[in-house]
Design a protein around this motif. Structure first.
Motif, short mmCIF file in Angstrom:
data_model
loop_
_atom_site.label_atom_id
_atom_site.label_comp_id
_atom_site.label_asym_id
_atom_site.label_seq_id
_atom_site.Cartn_x
_atom_site.Cartn_y
_atom_site.Cartn_z
N LEU A 55 0.74 -1.21 0.12
CA LEU A 55 0.27 -0.12 0.05
C LEU A 55 0.81 1.17 0.27
O LEU A 55 0.65 2.28 -0.86
CB LEU A 55 -0.84 -0.08 1.39
CG LEU A 55 -1.73 1.22 1.40
CD1 LEU A 55 -2.73 1.45 0.45
CD2 LEU A 55 -2.55 1.28 2.60
N THR A 56 1.82 1.50 1.01
CA THR A 56 2.70 2.77 0.94
C THR A 56 3.69 2.62 -0.39
O THR A 56 3.83 3.94 -0.77
CB THR A 56 3.79 2.53 2.16
OG1 THR A 56 2.85 2.19 3.38
CG2 THR A 56 4.20 3.69 2.55
N ARG A 57 3.95 1.39 -0.81
CA ARG A 57 4.74 1.62 -2.02
C ARG A 57 3.82 1.99 -3.12
O ARG A 57 4.53 3.01 -3.92
CB ARG A 57 4.77 -0.12 -2.67
CG ARG A 57 5.67 -0.31 -3.81
CD ARG A 57 5.54 -1.47 -4.33
NE ARG A 57 4.23 -1.87 -4.61
CZ ARG A 57 3.45 -2.95 -5.08
NH1 ARG A 57 4.07 -4.16 -4.63
NH2 ARG A 57 2.17 -3.20 -5.26
N GLY A 86 -10.13 -1.45 5.90
CA GLY A 86 -9.96 -1.65 4.51
C GLY A 86 -9.13 -2.92 3.80
O GLY A 86 -8.38 -3.38 4.80
N VAL A 87 -8.76 -3.18 2.49
CA VAL A 87 -8.01 -4.05 2.20
C VAL A 87 -7.38 -3.62 0.91
O VAL A 87 -8.26 -2.68 0.04
CB VAL A 87 -8.60 -5.32 1.99
CG1 VAL A 87 -9.93 -5.33 0.90
CG2 VAL A 87 -7.65 -6.28 1.77
N TYR A 88 -6.05 -3.59 0.59
CA TYR A 88 -5.57 -3.28 -0.56
C TYR A 88 -4.88 -4.23 -1.44
O TYR A 88 -4.14 -5.37 -1.04
CB TYR A 88 -4.40 -2.17 -0.34
CG TYR A 88 -3.62 -1.54 -1.45
CD1 TYR A 88 -4.39 -0.67 -2.37
CD2 TYR A 88 -2.69 -1.99 -1.96
CE1 TYR A 88 -4.08 -0.35 -3.77
CE2 TYR A 88 -1.99 -1.51 -3.37
CZ TYR A 88 -2.70 -0.52 -4.11
OH TYR A 88 -2.38 -0.29 -5.37
N GLU A 89 -5.27 -4.15 -2.86
CA GLU A 89 -4.70 -5.16 -3.74
C GLU A 89 -4.03 -4.45 -4.91
O GLU A 89 -4.70 -3.65 -5.50
CB GLU A 89 -5.79 -6.14 -3.97
CG GLU A 89 -6.12 -7.29 -3.07
CD GLU A 89 -7.42 -8.17 -3.39
OE1 GLU A 89 -7.84 -7.73 -4.57
OE2 GLU A 89 -7.70 -8.69 -2.44
N ALA A 126 -6.13 -2.74 -7.43
CA ALA A 126 -7.02 -1.32 -7.24
C ALA A 126 -6.20 -0.25 -7.18
O ALA A 126 -6.65 0.78 -6.82
CB ALA A 126 -7.46 -1.73 -5.54
N ARG A 127 -5.14 -0.47 -7.86
CA ARG A 127 -4.24 0.98 -7.81
C ARG A 127 -4.50 2.10 -8.43
O ARG A 127 -4.55 3.27 -7.98
CB ARG A 127 -2.96 0.43 -8.69
CG ARG A 127 -1.76 1.66 -8.55
CD ARG A 127 -0.45 1.25 -9.13
NE ARG A 127 0.43 2.58 -8.77
CZ ARG A 127 1.66 2.36 -9.16
NH1 ARG A 127 2.34 1.03 -9.11
NH2 ARG A 127 2.60 3.42 -9.15
N ALA A 128 -5.46 2.00 -9.70
CA ALA A 128 -5.96 3.24 -10.35
C ALA A 128 -6.98 3.96 -9.17
O ALA A 128 -6.95 5.05 -9.14
CB ALA A 128 -6.82 2.90 -11.63
N ASP A 129 -7.80 3.15 -8.76
CA ASP A 129 -8.78 3.66 -7.75
C ASP A 129 -8.02 4.45 -6.64
O ASP A 129 -8.46 5.34 -6.33
CB ASP A 129 -9.81 2.59 -7.18
CG ASP A 129 -10.69 2.21 -8.33
OD1 ASP A 129 -10.85 2.71 -9.38
OD2 ASP A 129 -11.13 0.95 -8.29
N LEU A 130 -7.10 3.84 -6.08
CA LEU A 130 -6.24 4.24 -4.93
C LEU A 130 -5.79 5.64 -5.50
O LEU A 130 -5.87 6.42 -4.84
CB LEU A 130 -5.00 3.45 -4.57
CG LEU A 130 -4.25 4.02 -3.77
CD1 LEU A 130 -4.79 4.02 -2.19
CD2 LEU A 130 -2.86 3.05 -3.69
#
Ligand code: SAM
Length: 363
Positions: A23-25, A85-88, A91-95
């Motif tokens: 996520l931080t990356r 929440g959760v990050y995959e 989902a990078r574009a939405d993030l």
């Protein structure tokens, strides 16, 4: 300067990947791309005065993003484990869209946030300091008057309220209240001595150039925001330590250690051992500050009496990123103005691993 910023973003992205924070990356990756495309990140940090890598510019930006999520930004919260929440990767574009919105909408708040350097308070270090406190307590048989320089939020002033599970060659060691909200795991290599059954603390106080007031909701949230949003164990440790400290919030003076240490050690009450200690603070001090602290000890050491002994406990190194060392110097009133230095051994700067020297002779 632009090149330096891009290099800093790139280096931080790689570090986040190695340290296990996708996520931080990707938050830092967004900063890189947005900066290169002259977006809001460029508006915020272009022309940065100072070295962007040393100043942790990428982590300051990532900290603000996490702060925004913790403070309630719904579009971001869904990606942060710290917010449920959760990050995959998919989902990078939405993030990135959520980040762009946050930085553009809250530009003034971001500018203000960027002024402060990342500041954590690593309770894991208590799992190293514990051995020092135990040795001091066994040796002097007096309650401890704790004085911590560079204390940040002061969480390690509550080391005696944590539960410790220590792995050692001689078997597992447990110390502290097993029902404590905070359990710390660490490895002690070598031959650990028996720990003091109980360590009595009579008073706790610290100083920091930038103390974190845990009773101030914004400062507390900022402290939380420096722990990466997809590192649930570190976050759980921080929240547990805050829960303990909330019962009697520590007094942390806003002061430079150089002057503060002298004031704390010159006047020692009878019937207690004054223990001045620090963890990963020494490399932040300039030569004149170090000299002032050493001079304060030299002066105080001239006049130590057995009923008011003095100890300087360090879990620290000479430079950032180096292996730290756990050691203490003790003035009992009977061992002269030089006192006695006891080197326990090298340890990991985050406090997960201590190697007790073969020639360490415990009390
Ligand atoms: C790496 S942090 C360590 C914090 C804490 N000791 C821990 O182990 O979690 C270094 C701390 O030293 C503080 N600091 C740096 N220079 C200082 C100074 N001259 N006087 C007092 N505190 C200082 C910083 O503000 C920061 O909180």
């Amino acid at each position: 300067m632009n090149e330096k910023l891009l290099t800093a973003f790139d280096a931080q992205q790689q570090a986040c990947a190695v340290l296990g924070s996708p996520l931080t990356r990707d938050v830092v990756g967004f900063c890189y791309g947005n900066f290169a495309a002259n977006g809001i990140i460029a508006k915020l940090v272009r022309g940065w005065q100072g070295d962007p890598l040393n100043d942790n510019v990428p982590l300051r930006l990532a900290g603000f993003a996490h702060y925004g999520a913790l403070a309630g930004d719904a579009a971001l919260r869904i990606f942060y484990e710290s917010c449920g929440g959760v990050y995959e990767d998919a989902a990078r574009a939405d993030l990135e869209a959520a980040l762009e919105k946050l930085f553009s909408r809250d530009e003034a708040a971001a500018r203000k946030f960027l002024r402060s350097t990342p500041q954590t308070n690593e309770t894991g270090r208590a799992a190293m300091l514990l051995l020092g406190f135990s040795e001091i307590s066994k040796r002097l048989g007096l309650p401890l008057r704790l004085r911590e320089m560079g204390a940040s939020a002061g969480l390690n002033l509550f080391f005696d309220k944590f539960n410790y599970r220590l792995k050692s060659h001689g078997g597992d060691i447990q110390w502290g209240a097993s029902d404590s909200p905070l359990t710390l795991d660490a490895t002690w290599r070598g031959a650990p001595p028996a720990l003091a059954e109980k360590i009595e603390v009579v008073s706790r106080r610290g100083c920091d150039l930038f103390p974190v007031d845990i009773q101030n909701p914004q400062e507390r949230l900022r402290l939380e925001s420096w722990v990466w949003g997809d590192m649930p164990e570190r976050r759980a440790r921080l929240l547990a330590a805050l829960h303990i400290a909330d019962k009697a919030p520590p007094e942390i003076d806003r002061a430079d250690a150089a002057g503060w240490v002298a004031a704390q050690i010159m006047q020692r009450p009878k019937g207690a051992a004054t223990v001045l200690y620090h963890s990963i603070v020494w490399p932040y001090l300039g030569v004149s500050q170090r000299f002032a602290i050493e001079s304060a000890f030299a002066q105080a050491a001239e006049d130590v009496r057995p009923d008011a002994p003095l100890v300087w406990l360090k879990m620290d190194g000479r430079a950032l990123g180096e292996i730290a060392q756990l050691s203490y110097r003790i003035w009992t009133g009977e061992n002269g103005p030089q006192g006695e230095e006891v080197i326990i051994g090298p340890c990991h700067p985050h406090g997960v691993d201590l190697e007790i020297n073969a020639d360490f002779s415990p009390v």
